[in-house]
Design a protein around this motif. Structure first.
Motif, mmCIF file in Angstrom:
data_model
loop_
_atom_site.group_PDB
_atom_site.id
_atom_site.type_symbol
_atom_site.label_atom_id
_atom_site.label_comp_id
_atom_site.label_asym_id
_atom_site.label_seq_id
_atom_site.Cartn_x
_atom_site.Cartn_y
_atom_site.Cartn_z
ATOM 1 N N UNK A 1 -8.100 -11.716 15.945
ATOM 2 C CA UNK A 1 -8.343 -12.459 14.723
ATOM 3 C C UNK A 1 -9.499 -11.856 13.936
ATOM 4 N N UNK A 2 -10.529 -11.400 14.633
ATOM 5 C CA UNK A 2 -11.667 -10.774 13.955
ATOM 6 C C UNK A 2 -11.218 -9.492 13.271
ATOM 7 N N UNK A 3 -10.282 -8.759 13.896
ATOM 8 C CA UNK A 3 -9.779 -7.522 13.314
ATOM 9 C C UNK A 3 -9.084 -7.804 11.982
ATOM 10 N N UNK A 4 -8.279 -8.836 11.924
ATOM 11 C CA UNK A 4 -7.610 -9.215 10.676
ATOM 12 C C UNK A 4 -8.641 -9.605 9.634
ATOM 13 N N UNK A 6 -11.776 -8.557 9.285
ATOM 14 C CA UNK A 6 -12.477 -7.403 8.728
ATOM 15 C C UNK A 6 -11.537 -6.481 7.963
ATOM 16 N N UNK A 7 -10.282 -6.370 8.386
ATOM 17 C CA UNK A 7 -9.332 -5.534 7.654
ATOM 18 C C UNK A 7 -9.011 -6.094 6.284
ATOM 19 N N UNK A 59 -5.673 -9.327 -3.581
ATOM 20 C CA UNK A 59 -4.518 -8.435 -3.547
ATOM 21 C C UNK A 59 -4.523 -7.480 -4.734
ATOM 22 N N UNK A 60 -4.715 -8.010 -5.924
ATOM 23 C CA UNK A 60 -4.713 -7.179 -7.130
ATOM 24 C C UNK A 60 -5.855 -6.173 -7.079
ATOM 25 N N UNK A 61 -7.038 -6.632 -6.692
ATOM 26 C CA UNK A 61 -8.182 -5.739 -6.585
ATOM 27 C C UNK A 61 -7.924 -4.646 -5.538
ATOM 28 N N UNK A 62 -7.343 -5.018 -4.422
ATOM 29 C CA UNK A 62 -7.033 -4.054 -3.372
ATOM 30 C C UNK A 62 -6.024 -3.008 -3.823
ATOM 31 N N UNK A 63 -5.017 -3.446 -4.573
ATOM 32 C CA UNK A 63 -4.043 -2.489 -5.087
ATOM 33 C C UNK A 63 -4.682 -1.502 -6.057
ATOM 34 N N UNK A 64 -5.549 -1.987 -6.906
ATOM 35 C CA UNK A 64 -6.220 -1.098 -7.859
ATOM 36 C C UNK A 64 -7.058 -0.066 -7.114
ATOM 37 N N UNK A 65 -7.815 -0.504 -6.121
ATOM 38 C CA UNK A 65 -8.641 0.419 -5.335
ATOM 39 C C UNK A 65 -7.759 1.415 -4.574
ATOM 40 N N UNK A 84 -2.600 0.944 4.377
ATOM 41 C CA UNK A 84 -3.448 0.405 3.312
ATOM 42 C C UNK A 84 -2.767 -0.786 2.631
ATOM 43 N N UNK A 85 -1.481 -0.666 2.360
ATOM 44 C CA UNK A 85 -0.754 -1.770 1.732
ATOM 45 C C UNK A 85 -0.707 -2.992 2.645
ATOM 46 N N UNK A 86 -0.550 -2.767 3.949
ATOM 47 C CA UNK A 86 -0.528 -3.886 4.904
ATOM 48 C C UNK A 86 -1.845 -4.649 4.852
ATOM 49 N N UNK A 87 -2.946 -3.928 4.811
ATOM 50 C CA UNK A 87 -4.263 -4.579 4.778
ATOM 51 C C UNK A 87 -4.486 -5.357 3.487
ATOM 52 N N UNK A 88 -3.864 -4.924 2.411
ATOM 53 C CA UNK A 88 -4.060 -5.596 1.123
ATOM 54 C C UNK A 88 -3.358 -6.943 1.064
ATOM 55 N N UNK A 89 -2.403 -7.183 1.948
ATOM 56 C CA UNK A 89 -1.682 -8.454 1.946
ATOM 57 C C UNK A 89 -2.346 -9.528 2.810
#
Length: 119
Positions: A1-4, A6-7, A59-65, A84-89
């Motif tokens: 859970x901590x991994x999720x 921080x990701x 999500x939007x900010x993560x996609x832009x980055x 990277x896409x998985x982490x953005x969701x």
């Protein structure tokens, strides 16, 4: 859970987690305190909606980055892009979960009141 946690990015996951805890606290407050139930339902609605919107913002900010990084780095593999896409969701997922819990609690609380009359 901590991994999720921080990701998903601390900037987005900490507020969503705080709103998740607030949502459960407000549910308990509704069950214990009978005098301010209307206000508690409004706060539940606001906390759930804020968690949902904050997750979408993440999500939007993560996609832009991510797209900026892909633009400037040559040779990005499919595995890197998929990871990277998985982490953005993650933030919108937890934000949506908080929103669904808050809305379900509001629905149950309103339905269980004796004076509730559906429109």
């Amino acid at each position: 859970m901590i991994n999720i946690f921080t990701e998903g990015g601390l900037f987005f996951m900490v507020p969503i987690t705080v709103l998740f805890i607030i949502t459960f606290g407000l549910c308990i407050k509704y069950l214990v305190n009978k005098s301010s139930r209307r206000k508690t339902i409004k706060l539940l609605h606001a906390a759930g909606l804020l968690a949902f919107i904050w997750g979408i913002f993440g999500l939007v900010n993560g996609f832009i980055v991510a797209l900026d990084q892909i633009e400037f780095i040559d040779g990005v593999t499919l595995n890197q892009a998929a990871g990277e896409l998985k982490r953005k969701f993650i933030p919108p997922l937890i934000g949506t979960l908080t929103f669904v819990i808050a809305r379900t609690a509001i629905l149950i609380f309103k339905w269980s009141r004796k004076e509730y009359k559906p429109a």
